[in-house]
Design a protein around this motif. Structure first.
Motif, PDB file in Angstrom:
ATOM      1  N   UNK A  95       5.067  -2.075  67.480  1.00 52.35           N
ATOM      2  CA  UNK A  95       4.080  -2.433  65.970  1.00 52.35           C
ATOM      3  C   UNK A  95       2.774  -2.758  66.844  1.00 52.35           C
ATOM      4  N   UNK A  96       2.403  -3.378  68.020  1.00 54.93           N
ATOM      5  CA  UNK A  96       1.126  -3.753  68.132  1.00 54.93           C
ATOM      6  C   UNK A  96       0.729  -2.187  68.377  1.00 54.93           C
ATOM      7  N   UNK A  97       1.132  -0.991  69.235  1.00 54.30           N
ATOM      8  CA  UNK A  97       0.565  -0.193  69.423  1.00 54.30           C
ATOM      9  C   UNK A  97      -0.026   0.196  67.459  1.00 54.30           C
ATOM     10  N   UNK A  98       0.635   0.517  67.086  1.00 51.43           N
ATOM     11  CA  UNK A  98       0.569   1.078  65.235  1.00 51.43           C
ATOM     12  C   UNK A  98       0.414   0.116  64.815  1.00 51.43           C
ATOM     13  N   UNK A  99      -0.896  -1.016  65.150  1.00 45.62           N
ATOM     14  CA  UNK A  99      -1.632  -1.368  64.206  1.00 45.62           C
ATOM     15  C   UNK A  99      -3.401  -1.843  65.456  1.00 45.62           C
ATOM     16  N   UNK A 100      -3.044  -0.809  66.548  1.00 50.24           N
ATOM     17  CA  UNK A 100      -4.459  -1.422  67.373  1.00 50.24           C
ATOM     18  C   UNK A 100      -4.846   1.078  66.940  1.00 50.24           C
ATOM     19  N   UNK A 101      -3.690   1.611  67.135  1.00 49.70           N
ATOM     20  CA  UNK A 101      -3.947   2.075  66.642  1.00 49.70           C
ATOM     21  C   UNK A 101      -4.678   2.514  65.385  1.00 49.70           C
ATOM     22  N   UNK A 102      -4.089   2.046  64.207  1.00 45.28           N
ATOM     23  CA  UNK A 102      -4.691   2.232  62.681  1.00 45.28           C
ATOM     24  C   UNK A 102      -6.091   1.284  62.813  1.00 45.28           C
ATOM     25  N   UNK A 103      -6.388   0.524  63.506  1.00 45.82           N
ATOM     26  CA  UNK A 103      -7.295   0.358  63.527  1.00 45.82           C
ATOM     27  C   UNK A 103      -8.715   0.689  64.366  1.00 45.82           C
ATOM     28  N   UNK A 104      -8.004   1.602  64.759  1.00 41.07           N
ATOM     29  CA  UNK A 104      -9.068   2.458  66.185  1.00 41.07           C
ATOM     30  C   UNK A 104      -9.760   3.268  64.956  1.00 41.07           C
ATOM     31  N   UNK A 105      -8.510   3.700  64.154  1.00 40.86           N
ATOM     32  CA  UNK A 105      -9.131   4.725  63.106  1.00 40.86           C
ATOM     33  C   UNK A 105      -9.938   4.521  61.796  1.00 40.86           C
ATOM     34  N   UNK A 106     -10.045   3.478  61.640  1.00 47.64           N
ATOM     35  CA  UNK A 106     -10.406   2.462  60.673  1.00 47.64           C
ATOM     36  C   UNK A 106     -11.669   1.302  60.831  1.00 47.64           C
ATOM     37  N   UNK A 107     -11.708   1.074  61.925  1.00 46.79           N
ATOM     38  CA  UNK A 107     -12.608   0.691  62.506  1.00 46.79           C
ATOM     39  C   UNK A 107     -13.613   1.187  63.261  1.00 46.79           C
TER      40      UNK A 107
END
Length: 301
Positions: A95-107
């Protein structure tokens, strides 16, 4: 400090053998749907991987220090090192990786380091080695809640390595689809090909590490479409094989956008936190807008 093995180090021979096998299969079998290896691109990816390993000695020391600081001073519980705690950690880390990865595309601040992994216009196992030289120094913030809960830092680092190891094999076109039950739960080559696509419909989709369920739960899942072949790379490709440029070019672009020209303080700050493609004067388009345009022009799909 538990004495867990460095599984990434032990996996290096496997990485080499897997790439050689993929190279043999894609050249000798002449798979029509596979683009194959391009020497300059592959060597760039390998160079990025080696740089990541070398810089990793410093970044991992920082990560370990941060994890222990939270664990020793602020942890809410003390979770023992047991089989069941590793099961809990598996889901928490993913779950941590998902949000890290998602934010890495959105920020854009996080994209500046993550863009490295998407800079290749090819998709093969060597692409998995195209890793950031800067992200390791600050992306760990997405995992700080784990030692806060009481997971030992050594457990966390081990699980992060397991996740990274899993994600190696999904960087290939040689595997079309896995069994349907596997595709429904886990990240696969098909799901991850979508993630590496620059097609508008594929942008910022399938951020999974191991489990694809997070994308389905949080609305970022996109299946690979037979009628829309994946185009790998960036919306605007950088067209260089120079590892130093690959590592830092987006940092330069971001800093230039944020700190040059006539802009307000707020607009300068927004260049750091808004998604890639955002422009203060409205001339840019982020991935959601590009996807909406594509969907409006392809309503029959």
């Amino acid at each position: 400090m538990p004495d867990f093995p460095n599984i990434i180090l032990y996996a290096i021979p496997f990485f080499i053998l897997a790439m050689l096998l993929e190279l043999y299969v894609t050249t000798k079998a002449q798979l029509k749907h596979v683009k194959g290896y391009e020497p300059k691109d592959a060597f760039s990816s390998i160079a990025m991987g080696l740089g990541n390993v070398i810089l990793g000695f410093a970044s991992k020391a920082l990560v370990l220090l941060a994890l222990f600081w939270v664990y020793d001073n602020f942890r809410l519980f003390t979770i023992p090192i047991a089989w069941w705690s590793f099961v809990l950690l598996f889901f928490a880390d993913d779950l941590s990786y998902y949000w890290f990865h998602r934010i890495s595309h959105e920020c854009r601040l996080f994209w500046a380091s993550h863009v490295v992994h998407h800079s290749s216009q090819h998709y093969n196992l060597s692409t998995a080695l195209r890793q950031t030289w800067s992200g390791g120094f600050y992306s760990f913030v997405f995992w700080l809640w784990l030692p806060l809960l009481g997971f030992h830092p050594a457990m966390i680092l081990l699980q992060m390595s397991i996740s990274l190891l899993y994600q190696f094999w999904i960087h290939t076109e040689a595997i079309d689809k896995m069994p349907s039950w596997f595709e429904a739960v886990f990240n696969t080559p098909s799901h991850h090909r979508v993630h590496h696509g620059s097609n508008p419909i594929y942008l910022d989709r399938n951020h999974a590490g191991i489990l694809i369920i997070w994308d389905k739960l949080f609305g970022t899942f996109q299946p690979e479409l037979e009628e829309e072949k994946v185009r790998y790379g960036l919306v605007k490709n950088i067209n260089t094989f120079n590892p130093v440029k690959i590592a830092f070019l987006e940092w330069w672009y971001m800093i230039k956008d944020a700190f040059t020209g006539r802009k307000t303080v707020k607009e300068r700050f927004m260049y750091l936190i808004k998604p890639p493609g955002w422009r203060h004067d409205g001339t840019g388009k982020i991935s959601d807008e590009l996807r909406e345009d594509w969907l409006n022009s392809n309503k029959n799909l």
